[in-house]
Design a protein around this motif. Sequence first.
Motif, PDB file in Angstrom:
ATOM      1  N   LYS A   1      52.395  63.256  51.511  1.00  0.00           N
ATOM      2  CA  LYS A   1      51.906  63.070  52.972  1.00  0.00           C
ATOM      3  C   LYS A   1      51.051  64.361  53.479  1.00  0.00           C
ATOM      4  O   LYS A   1      50.042  64.341  53.848  1.00  0.00           O
ATOM      5  CB  LYS A   1      52.996  62.555  53.967  1.00  0.00           C
ATOM      6  N   THR A   2      51.694  65.465  52.942  1.00  0.00           N
ATOM      7  CA  THR A   2      50.911  66.505  53.784  1.00  0.00           C
ATOM      8  C   THR A   2      49.595  66.756  52.882  1.00  0.00           C
ATOM      9  O   THR A   2      48.507  67.336  53.637  1.00  0.00           O
ATOM     10  CB  THR A   2      52.033  68.028  53.496  1.00  0.00           C
ATOM     11  N   LEU A   3      49.495  66.764  51.536  1.00  0.00           N
ATOM     12  CA  LEU A   3      48.368  66.899  50.667  1.00  0.00           C
ATOM     13  C   LEU A   3      47.181  65.859  51.092  1.00  0.00           C
ATOM     14  O   LEU A   3      46.197  66.377  51.118  1.00  0.00           O
ATOM     15  CB  LEU A   3      48.877  66.729  49.279  1.00  0.00           C
ATOM     16  N   ARG A   4      47.844  64.717  51.656  1.00  0.00           N
ATOM     17  CA  ARG A   4      46.697  63.556  51.823  1.00  0.00           C
ATOM     18  C   ARG A   4      46.095  63.942  53.196  1.00  0.00           C
ATOM     19  O   ARG A   4      44.817  63.969  53.125  1.00  0.00           O
ATOM     20  CB  ARG A   4      47.328  62.273  51.924  1.00  0.00           C
ATOM     21  N   ALA A   5      46.751  64.742  54.156  1.00  0.00           N
ATOM     22  CA  ALA A   5      46.318  65.083  55.430  1.00  0.00           C
ATOM     23  C   ALA A   5      45.238  66.101  55.219  1.00  0.00           C
ATOM     24  O   ALA A   5      44.144  66.274  55.805  1.00  0.00           O
ATOM     25  CB  ALA A   5      47.417  65.346  56.326  1.00  0.00           C
ATOM     26  N   MET A   6      45.602  67.066  54.227  1.00  0.00           N
ATOM     27  CA  MET A   6      44.463  68.279  53.864  1.00  0.00           C
ATOM     28  C   MET A   6      43.438  67.594  53.284  1.00  0.00           C
ATOM     29  O   MET A   6      42.220  68.072  53.719  1.00  0.00           O
ATOM     30  CB  MET A   6      45.250  69.093  52.804  1.00  0.00           C
ATOM     31  N   ALA A   7      43.574  66.778  52.428  1.00  0.00           N
ATOM     32  CA  ALA A   7      42.369  66.093  51.695  1.00  0.00           C
ATOM     33  C   ALA A   7      41.383  65.263  52.534  1.00  0.00           C
ATOM     34  O   ALA A   7      40.197  65.080  52.516  1.00  0.00           O
ATOM     35  CB  ALA A   7      42.927  65.293  50.610  1.00  0.00           C
ATOM     36  N   SER A   8      42.071  64.895  53.642  1.00  0.00           N
ATOM     37  CA  SER A   8      41.262  64.048  54.638  1.00  0.00           C
ATOM     38  C   SER A   8      40.183  64.983  55.260  1.00  0.00           C
ATOM     39  O   SER A   8      39.275  64.163  55.982  1.00  0.00           O
ATOM     40  CB  SER A   8      42.120  63.515  55.701  1.00  0.00           C
ATOM     41  N   ALA A   9      40.269  65.870  55.009  1.00  0.00           N
ATOM     42  CA  ALA A   9      38.879  66.916  55.862  1.00  0.00           C
ATOM     43  C   ALA A   9      37.922  66.992  55.025  1.00  0.00           C
ATOM     44  O   ALA A   9      36.826  67.544  55.214  1.00  0.00           O
ATOM     45  CB  ALA A   9      39.634  68.494  55.839  1.00  0.00           C
ATOM     46  N   PHE A  10      38.033  66.254  53.608  1.00  0.00           N
ATOM     47  CA  PHE A  10      36.987  66.373  52.654  1.00  0.00           C
ATOM     48  C   PHE A  10      36.188  64.988  52.542  1.00  0.00           C
ATOM     49  O   PHE A  10      36.672  63.952  52.850  1.00  0.00           O
ATOM     50  CB  PHE A  10      37.346  66.862  51.433  1.00  0.00           C
ATOM     51  N   SER A  11      34.922  64.813  52.328  1.00  0.00           N
ATOM     52  CA  SER A  11      34.179  63.314  52.286  1.00  0.00           C
ATOM     53  C   SER A  11      33.890  63.205  50.919  1.00  0.00           C
ATOM     54  O   SER A  11      33.302  62.010  50.759  1.00  0.00           O
ATOM     55  CB  SER A  11      32.935  63.595  53.345  1.00  0.00           C
ATOM     56  N   VAL A  12      34.440  64.011  49.848  1.00  0.00           N
ATOM     57  CA  VAL A  12      34.203  63.684  48.485  1.00  0.00           C
ATOM     58  C   VAL A  12      35.360  62.762  47.987  1.00  0.00           C
ATOM     59  O   VAL A  12      36.341  62.504  48.697  1.00  0.00           O
ATOM     60  CB  VAL A  12      34.079  64.828  47.539  1.00  0.00           C
ATOM     61  N   GLU A  13      35.197  62.224  46.707  1.00  0.00           N
ATOM     62  CA  GLU A  13      36.391  61.354  46.070  1.00  0.00           C
ATOM     63  C   GLU A  13      37.642  62.187  46.023  1.00  0.00           C
ATOM     64  O   GLU A  13      37.576  63.397  45.822  1.00  0.00           O
ATOM     65  CB  GLU A  13      35.914  60.924  44.802  1.00  0.00           C
TER      66      GLU A  13
ATOM     67  N   PHE B   1      43.608  72.943  58.254  1.00  0.00           N
ATOM     68  CA  PHE B   1      43.653  73.752  57.195  1.00  0.00           C
ATOM     69  C   PHE B   1      42.690  73.272  55.966  1.00  0.00           C
ATOM     70  O   PHE B   1      41.934  74.033  55.385  1.00  0.00           O
ATOM     71  CB  PHE B   1      45.111  73.908  56.563  1.00  0.00           C
ATOM     72  N   GLY B   2      42.607  71.972  55.902  1.00  0.00           N
ATOM     73  CA  GLY B   2      41.771  71.464  54.740  1.00  0.00           C
ATOM     74  C   GLY B   2      40.343  71.715  55.501  1.00  0.00           C
ATOM     75  O   GLY B   2      39.347  71.881  54.414  1.00  0.00           O
ATOM     76  N   GLU B   3      40.067  71.619  56.631  1.00  0.00           N
ATOM     77  CA  GLU B   3      38.510  71.885  57.110  1.00  0.00           C
ATOM     78  C   GLU B   3      38.129  73.500  56.875  1.00  0.00           C
ATOM     79  O   GLU B   3      37.290  73.552  56.475  1.00  0.00           O
ATOM     80  CB  GLU B   3      38.707  71.756  58.537  1.00  0.00           C
ATOM     81  N   ALA B   4      39.134  74.363  57.246  1.00  0.00           N
ATOM     82  CA  ALA B   4      39.075  75.635  56.920  1.00  0.00           C
ATOM     83  C   ALA B   4      38.652  76.144  55.341  1.00  0.00           C
ATOM     84  O   ALA B   4      37.856  76.882  54.830  1.00  0.00           O
ATOM     85  CB  ALA B   4      40.341  76.432  57.560  1.00  0.00           C
ATOM     86  N   LEU B   5      39.527  75.235  54.478  1.00  0.00           N
ATOM     87  CA  LEU B   5      39.315  75.508  53.214  1.00  0.00           C
ATOM     88  C   LEU B   5      38.040  74.991  52.621  1.00  0.00           C
ATOM     89  O   LEU B   5      37.384  75.916  51.828  1.00  0.00           O
ATOM     90  CB  LEU B   5      40.567  74.766  52.367  1.00  0.00           C
ATOM     91  N   ARG B   6      37.450  73.811  53.283  1.00  0.00           N
ATOM     92  CA  ARG B   6      36.175  73.286  52.940  1.00  0.00           C
ATOM     93  C   ARG B   6      35.294  74.263  53.186  1.00  0.00           C
ATOM     94  O   ARG B   6      34.173  74.355  52.538  1.00  0.00           O
ATOM     95  CB  ARG B   6      36.065  72.030  53.497  1.00  0.00           C
ATOM     96  N   LYS B   7      35.401  74.819  54.323  1.00  0.00           N
ATOM     97  CA  LYS B   7      34.501  75.832  54.820  1.00  0.00           C
ATOM     98  C   LYS B   7      34.104  77.046  54.121  1.00  0.00           C
ATOM     99  O   LYS B   7      33.201  77.640  53.812  1.00  0.00           O
ATOM    100  CB  LYS B   7      34.519  76.245  56.411  1.00  0.00           C
TER     101      LYS B   7
END
Length: 262
Positions: free
Chosen positions: A19-31, A144-150
Motif C-alpha cells: 500500500k505504501t509503495l503504491r502511494a509513492m508510485a502514484s506521483a509518477f505518470s508512467v507505467e 515523497f514520490g513527488e520529491a523523488l520524481r523531481k
Amino acid sequence: MEITRVNLVYFSPTQTTRKTLRAMASAFSVEVKEYDVTTNREIEIPVFGADELVIAGVPVYGGRIPLLVEPFFQGLKANGTPAAVVGVYGNRHYDDAVLELADYLREDGFVVCAGAACLAEHSFGHEIATGRPDAEDLAKAKEFGEALRKKLEAAEDAGKLTAPEIPGNRPYKARGTAPNTAAPKTTDACIKCGICVKNCPVGIIDPADPSHITDVSKCQRCFSCVKKCPKQAKYFDAEGILKGMAMLKANCAARREPEFFL
Ligand SMILES: Cc1cc2nc3c(=O)[nH]c(=O)nc-3n(C[C@H](O)[C@H](O)[C@H](O)COP(=O)(O)O)c2cc1C
Ligand code: SF4
Ligand code: SF4
C-alpha cells in the motif's frame, strides 16, 4: 533524466508495504509494474535499465529486512538503475533495515537515490499503529514520490544523483538465532476456505487441513494467515509473541511519523 517505468519490488505479507509503495508510485505518470515476491521468490525479474526506477520495499522484522528475502534482494540485477529503498515498520523502530536494503541494492548495481522509513499497523495485532498507513501516511508517501520524481528530473543521468543519508548501523542488528517454535493455531470457526493456504509466504499451511502447519520451523510469524482469515480462526498464543505484544503496548504506543531520506 527521463524515467520510462516505475517498478515496485516488494515482500508484503499483510500488505501495508504494498500500500505504501503504491502511494509513492502514484506521483509518477508512467507505467507502474509490480514484482510481488510475498509467496513466490522464484518469479522472473529482468535486469533493470538506466531509464527505469525501482522502489523496493520490505517490512522491518527485528530491525532488519526479513531473512527470508535477504537472498532475493541481494540477487537483483541493475545497470545503474535509480532506486528508492523503503522499510515499513510497526511503530517500534526500523533500526538497520533501510540501510541494509540500500546496501544490497547498491551491490546489485542500483544507484540508491532515496530512502524511507514508513509506518504500518504492527503485524502482531490491531492494537499498535492501528489502521496505518492512514490517509496522512499515504499523502506523505505520495509527496515523497513527488520529491523523488523531481530529483530524477533535475539530474542529467543516474551518475549525477546524490546518495541519501540513511540512518542505521553496520554491522546490522544481530538476528535471533533460536529455531522458531511459534506457529499459528486454528479454532473450530475455520471453514477450510484456503485463503491462508494460498497466502502463506512459505507454503506451510496444509491445504487438506488448514489447521495443520507442515513445518513449524519455517513459520515467519508474518501474521498473513491471522489477518486474512475471514472467520478470525487463526491466532498465536506462543509466549514470545504475547510478550512481544505486551512490550509494544507498554513502550511503543506513541505515534511515530514517517521519515524520508532524499
Ligand atoms: C516477525 C516480525 C518482526 C517485526 N519486527 C518489527 C520491528 O523490529 N520493528 C517494528 O517497528 N515493527 C516490526 N514488525 C512489524 C512490521 O514491520 C509491520 O507490521 C509491517 O508493516 C508489516 O508489513 P506488511 O504489511 O507489508 O507485511 C515486525 C513484524 C513481524 C511479523
Ligand atoms: S483462512 Fe481461516 S477459514 Fe480459511 S482456511 Fe484458513 S483458517 Fe480456515
Ligand atoms: S503460517 Fe506462519 S508464515 Fe504462514 S502465513 Fe501464517 S504466520 Fe505467516
